[in-house]
Scaffold this motif. Structure first.
Motif, PDB file in Angstrom:
ATOM      1  N   LEU A 181       0.829  -1.203   0.000  1.00  0.00           N
ATOM      2  CA  LEU A 181       0.000   0.000   0.000  1.00  0.00           C
ATOM      3  C   LEU A 181       0.866   1.257   0.000  1.00  0.00           C
ATOM      4  O   LEU A 181       0.596   2.204  -0.744  1.00  0.00           O
ATOM      5  CB  LEU A 181      -0.925   0.000   1.222  1.00  0.00           C
ATOM      6  N   SER A 182       1.921   1.271   0.806  1.00  0.00           N
ATOM      7  CA  SER A 182       2.773   2.459   0.888  1.00  0.00           C
ATOM      8  C   SER A 182       3.435   2.769  -0.448  1.00  0.00           C
ATOM      9  O   SER A 182       3.560   3.935  -0.839  1.00  0.00           O
ATOM     10  CB  SER A 182       3.838   2.271   1.966  1.00  0.00           C
ATOM     11  N   ALA A 183       3.853   1.720  -1.168  1.00  0.00           N
ATOM     12  CA  ALA A 183       4.496   1.935  -2.463  1.00  0.00           C
ATOM     13  C   ALA A 183       3.500   2.466  -3.484  1.00  0.00           C
ATOM     14  O   ALA A 183       3.818   3.352  -4.281  1.00  0.00           O
ATOM     15  CB  ALA A 183       5.123   0.632  -2.956  1.00  0.00           C
ATOM     16  N   ALA A 186       2.865   6.095  -2.751  1.00  0.00           N
ATOM     17  CA  ALA A 186       4.013   6.927  -3.100  1.00  0.00           C
ATOM     18  C   ALA A 186       4.046   7.259  -4.585  1.00  0.00           C
ATOM     19  O   ALA A 186       4.610   8.286  -4.987  1.00  0.00           O
ATOM     20  CB  ALA A 186       5.304   6.235  -2.690  1.00  0.00           C
ATOM     21  N   SER A 187       3.437   6.412  -5.402  1.00  0.00           N
ATOM     22  CA  SER A 187       3.434   6.644  -6.847  1.00  0.00           C
ATOM     23  C   SER A 187       2.300   7.565  -7.289  1.00  0.00           C
ATOM     24  O   SER A 187       2.215   7.925  -8.465  1.00  0.00           O
ATOM     25  CB  SER A 187       3.306   5.307  -7.599  1.00  0.00           C
ATOM     26  N   GLN A 188       1.433   7.926  -6.352  1.00  0.00           N
ATOM     27  CA  GLN A 188       0.276   8.745  -6.691  1.00  0.00           C
ATOM     28  C   GLN A 188       0.610  10.228  -6.576  1.00  0.00           C
ATOM     29  O   GLN A 188       1.278  10.655  -5.647  1.00  0.00           O
ATOM     30  CB  GLN A 188      -0.903   8.432  -5.761  1.00  0.00           C
ATOM     31  N   LEU A 241      -2.727   5.756   4.784  1.00  0.00           N
ATOM     32  CA  LEU A 241      -3.510   6.736   4.023  1.00  0.00           C
ATOM     33  C   LEU A 241      -3.405   8.124   4.642  1.00  0.00           C
ATOM     34  O   LEU A 241      -3.216   9.125   3.938  1.00  0.00           O
ATOM     35  CB  LEU A 241      -4.972   6.308   3.966  1.00  0.00           C
ATOM     36  N   SER A 242      -3.537   8.184   5.954  1.00  0.00           N
ATOM     37  CA  SER A 242      -3.506   9.466   6.639  1.00  0.00           C
ATOM     38  C   SER A 242      -2.138  10.137   6.511  1.00  0.00           C
ATOM     39  O   SER A 242      -2.047  11.343   6.244  1.00  0.00           O
ATOM     40  CB  SER A 242      -3.857   9.268   8.122  1.00  0.00           C
ATOM     41  N   ASN A 243      -1.075   9.357   6.688  1.00  0.00           N
ATOM     42  CA  ASN A 243       0.272   9.934   6.544  1.00  0.00           C
ATOM     43  C   ASN A 243       0.521  10.424   5.130  1.00  0.00           C
ATOM     44  O   ASN A 243       1.124  11.480   4.920  1.00  0.00           O
ATOM     45  CB  ASN A 243       1.324   8.880   6.937  1.00  0.00           C
ATOM     46  N   TRP A 244       0.055   9.667   4.158  1.00  0.00           N
ATOM     47  CA  TRP A 244       0.237  10.086   2.767  1.00  0.00           C
ATOM     48  C   TRP A 244      -0.472  11.410   2.499  1.00  0.00           C
ATOM     49  O   TRP A 244       0.085  12.325   1.891  1.00  0.00           O
ATOM     50  CB  TRP A 244      -0.281   9.010   1.825  1.00  0.00           C
ATOM     51  N   ARG A 245      -1.715  11.523   2.979  1.00  0.00           N
ATOM     52  CA  ARG A 245      -2.461  12.756   2.745  1.00  0.00           C
ATOM     53  C   ARG A 245      -1.809  13.943   3.462  1.00  0.00           C
ATOM     54  O   ARG A 245      -1.732  15.046   2.911  1.00  0.00           O
ATOM     55  CB  ARG A 245      -3.912  12.619   3.221  1.00  0.00           C
ATOM     56  N   THR A 246      -1.291  13.708   4.667  1.00  0.00           N
ATOM     57  CA  THR A 246      -0.693  14.791   5.434  1.00  0.00           C
ATOM     58  C   THR A 246       0.590  15.324   4.801  1.00  0.00           C
ATOM     59  O   THR A 246       0.788  16.543   4.693  1.00  0.00           O
ATOM     60  CB  THR A 246      -0.394  14.320   6.870  1.00  0.00           C
ATOM     61  N   PHE A 247       1.440  14.418   4.344  1.00  0.00           N
ATOM     62  CA  PHE A 247       2.774  14.839   3.918  1.00  0.00           C
ATOM     63  C   PHE A 247       2.936  14.948   2.398  1.00  0.00           C
ATOM     64  O   PHE A 247       3.921  15.481   1.921  1.00  0.00           O
ATOM     65  CB  PHE A 247       3.825  13.863   4.460  1.00  0.00           C
ATOM     66  N   ARG A 248       1.947  14.440   1.631  1.00  0.00           N
ATOM     67  CA  ARG A 248       2.072  14.486   0.182  1.00  0.00           C
ATOM     68  C   ARG A 248       1.121  15.479  -0.446  1.00  0.00           C
ATOM     69  O   ARG A 248       1.401  15.996  -1.528  1.00  0.00           O
ATOM     70  CB  ARG A 248       1.814  13.072  -0.388  1.00  0.00           C
ATOM     71  N   CYS A 249       0.015  15.738   0.215  1.00  0.00           N
ATOM     72  CA  CYS A 249      -1.024  16.564  -0.430  1.00  0.00           C
ATOM     73  C   CYS A 249      -0.950  18.014   0.033  1.00  0.00           C
ATOM     74  O   CYS A 249      -0.396  18.317   1.065  1.00  0.00           O
ATOM     75  CB  CYS A 249      -2.393  15.989  -0.111  1.00  0.00           C
TER      76      CYS A 249
END
Length: 249
Positions: A181-183, A186-188, A241-249
């Motif tokens: 899921l993390s990978a 990361a590609s999104q 999901l939450s970490n991705w939204r916080t640090f990528r978006c």
């Protein structure tokens, strides 16, 4: 900074405040403020509507709250975070209460319970209790947007329910070709479409459910090399999901 207590009040009730900006508390709310928090008349408390707004208020007589500003003038307003994060989880025998609470604390916007072929007969389905848990979690973690809790949906009907424009992910085990899921996240690129993660029951997805999900365009993802309990998998997935939204978006 001193801690300020919060109370989640449905926006429709707030709209019914009188000309003095006062509204009557329900019995459980009054009991919570007076008996649990031990607030006295005149004590301040923050009121939120679960739709991005916060008002400062004062306890009048134990039965009423008075907003410090007009309903059209909240003390704080925030836009709902994007992209929307959704967790669909099969009914499980133990741990659903914790999943609801922790998913809310981690920022999930939608929590969809699923009835799956391998959901055991003892699996919990307690929507009223879950609604109460979510309300308490919203107040505790200082969210201004409360998560949605739709009615129970069968897995067979679920795969076609979210929009095809959403990023729809289904957690699987023992499939080496499924990306972590993390990978995949990361590609999104930063997206405004919703992201859904579906978690199966203790016995896993049935072959029919997996086939139907893939036919509907769901993408299989892995949550790690070990086999996780459904409740653990849900929290681990939501954290990613939450970490991705916080640090990528």
């Amino acid at each position: 900074m001193a801690e300020r207590r919060r109370l989640l009040i449905d926006c429709r009730r707030l709209q019914c405040a009188d000309e003095h900006r006062c509204f009557v508390l329900e019995e459980h709310e009054s009991r919570y403020l007076r008996k649990v928090l031990r607030l006295k008349q005149g004590a301040e408390v923050d009121v939120i509507d679960g739709r991005g707004h916060l008002w400062m208020a004062r306890l009048r007589d134990g039965q009423q709250l008075e907003l410090c500003t007009e309903i059209e003038e909240p003390s704080q307003s925030v836009i709902s975070p994007l992209p929307k994060l959704g967790l669909a989880i099969a009914l499980i025998r133990r741990g659903m209460d914790d999943v609801m609470r922790m998913a809310c604390e981690l920022g999930v916007d939608r929590l969809q319970p699923l009835d799956c072929q391998r959901s055991v007969p003892q699996a919990e389905h307690r929507p009223e209790r879950w609604s109460s848990i979510l309300q308490e979690a919203v107040e505790q973690c200082e969210r201004l947007w409360a998560p949605e809790l739709p009615a129970l949906c069968s897995a067979a009907a679920w795969w076609q329910t979210p929009s095809q424009h959403d990023l729809r992910l289904i957690a699987v085990t023992r499939e080496v070709e499924s990306p972590p899921l993390s990978a995949l996240l990361a590609s999104q690129a930063s997206v405004e479409r919703s992201i859904w993660l579906s978690i199966g029951p203790e016995g896993g997805w049935s072959d029919q459910e997996l086939a139907a999900a893939r036919a509907a365009g769901w993408i299989s993802v892995s949550l790690g090399d070990t086999i996780l309990r459904s409740s653990t998998a849900a929290v681990a997935g939501v954290s990613s999901l939450s970490n991705w939204r916080t640090f990528r978006c």
